[in-house]
Design an enzyme around this catalytic site. Sequence first.
Site, PDB file in Angstrom:
ATOM      1  N   LYS A   1       0.252   1.757   7.484  1.00  0.00           N
ATOM      2  CA  LYS A   1      -1.153   2.002   7.825  1.00  0.00           C
ATOM      3  C   LYS A   1      -1.689   0.762   8.515  1.00  0.00           C
ATOM      4  O   LYS A   1      -1.366  -0.364   8.121  1.00  0.00           O
ATOM      5  CB  LYS A   1      -1.895   2.308   6.523  1.00  0.00           C
TER       6      LYS A   1
ATOM      7  N   LYS B   1      -0.443   5.749   9.650  1.00  0.00           N
ATOM      8  CA  LYS B   1      -1.859   6.064   9.438  1.00  0.00           C
ATOM      9  C   LYS B   1      -2.742   5.008  10.083  1.00  0.00           C
ATOM     10  O   LYS B   1      -2.903   3.923   9.536  1.00  0.00           O
ATOM     11  CB  LYS B   1      -2.152   6.155   7.934  1.00  0.00           C
TER      12      LYS B   1
ATOM     13  N   ASP C   1      -2.529   3.364  -1.411  1.00  0.00           N
ATOM     14  CA  ASP C   1      -2.655   2.556  -0.200  1.00  0.00           C
ATOM     15  C   ASP C   1      -2.698   1.094  -0.624  1.00  0.00           C
ATOM     16  O   ASP C   1      -3.713   0.623  -1.138  1.00  0.00           O
ATOM     17  CB  ASP C   1      -3.936   2.913   0.562  1.00  0.00           C
TER      18      ASP C   1
END
Lengths: 288, 334
Positions: free
Chosen positions: B234, B270, B153
């Site tokens: 995300k 996400k 991430d």
Amino acid sequence: MSERLVVRKTYKLFVGGAFPRSESGRSYVVTSAKGDFLANAARASRKDARDAVAAARKAFPGWSGATAYNRGQILYRVAEMLEGRRAQFVAEVVQADGVAAKKAGELVDAAIDRLVWYAGWSDKIGAVLGSANPVAGPYFNLSSPEPTGVVAVLAPPMGPLLGLVSVIAPVIVTGNTCVVVASERAPLPSITLAEVLATSDLPGGVVNILTGHQAEIAPWLAGHMDVNAIDLTGATPELAVTCEESAAENLKRVLRPPAGPVDWLVDPGTERMAAFLETKTVWHPIGT
Amino acid sequence: MVSTLTTPFAEVATSNASLRAFLHGLPGVDRVGADARAAMLATRSIKTTAKGQAIDLAIGMVDLTTLEGADTPGKVRAMCAKAVRPDPADPSVPSAAAVCVYPDLVATAVQAVEGSGVKVASVATAFPSGRSSLEVKVAETALAVAAGASEIDMVIDRGAFLAGDYLKVFEEIAAVKAACGRAGGAQRENGAGGAQGEQAAHLKVILETGELATYDNVRRASWLAMIAGGDFIKTSTGKVSPAATLPVTLIMLEAVRDFARRTGRKIGVKPAGGIRTTKDAIKYLVLVNETAGPDWLDPDLFRLGASSLLNDLLMQRQKMATGRYAGPDYFTLD
């Protein structure tokens, strides 16, 4: 000159310090002792009960962590606020109970005095129910009472103000928070009491008041795994049995309904406070 | 690294001017319309069996996250155990999708989830601010992948993005993407992410929408991340408020839908941060189904970054099974 329009009060629930309507949007008709229409009260659903439990749980750390002295002061403040709205409560008790104004005045006075009486207990109950225990070893052994947690209270059907105050005050004075299901027959004074509580420095969520059908809401509270105790004072015998069975699932403390009619004017003693306290015992080695 | 692109967008990324022309050529977002659509979809009532399925789906999509300075190996192991078996008393509860930790705890997490199918994600690139040099970011990514992380991430450089230096953001994402593939290799065979069946670690690009100021910027950043090679986009780090919101997720879902139509490549989404209740999670699932389509209702293409959400999902699941409201006393503290 035209007649002035009546400004009627909307009776809502009291959850987390706010006055929401029931999420179900339902209401039911409340009548006076004589059968006259008084108002439409909110009819709480199981989801309102769920929200009220969440609010009570959220308020618990702060309220149980407050000093006993502070809790006593706040209860005394509730009594002060109630005194200031005495006339309104007398009128509501007259309507709900069908008693004469003089008698209603005595009942409201008794409710105010009851709050003051319990306020005084806040920092004394520990001395009565706690103890220094003699043990067979070199230890100080001390027991002290601690609040049970979130308590569901089924308010008595009779005594719309005095009965209600007499079941709420002993629960909260020791640091519990509560979800009260008001008297089904006479719920209006409970919502007016909520207005008093909301302006008495009582943190939101310590007392949550639901109006509606006890038989509909109580089983959800009795089965709720995040409720630690239930006071069945207002339950019918059949409802009390159902609730007690559900309450067994997470070993809730249960205060059974009284065998006969209760005279709320009688000195209540410490029983109701003791019913919702746990005992913490500490073993402390003597010396260093 | 620009030359590694095989998408129809290769020419877009040749210069900052061309990137800027492309991103600013995207249609603007109608803020009121996006808010209203997200709010409208949030009113869908999902009950009984549909709710039961949604809860299990959501549990399987959770990236169970702990990103605190006070994280210890013990805490990470406890969280991993929970991700593998969210409710020890009920084996019918599915595992979470992944655990998400800081790079130094990846090895601990990989060991703890070994053989369970739960993946290990690691934040990298100077999380959460992203304020460091490219070398440091690439090195951090490589270390996390070498330690066994199957998902990375990364945070974008919001400063560069807001200053209009899109090429810098693009190149950083591309460089980190390259590092995800490079360092993986041999480590990945016995790693927890082996189930993925491919060598490179998946790259999730954190846009930190709370700092992007406008919905137009969210759309641009989404496209930029997708063109640069991100496998997931995300919303947030969880360290900035507002974190994930429904309208922002809606815009990102629209972006992945449109990107898939143009390239055939499906990018995941996400939302992370601030999703705490089952009700919230189900709102996101409705949004996914109605925007990107049912293909995205899959842990490979949609994740929920959360920590406290899992307990609420478990409590709702228990409520549906037993008929009584569950209490937090009966679930782990984490």
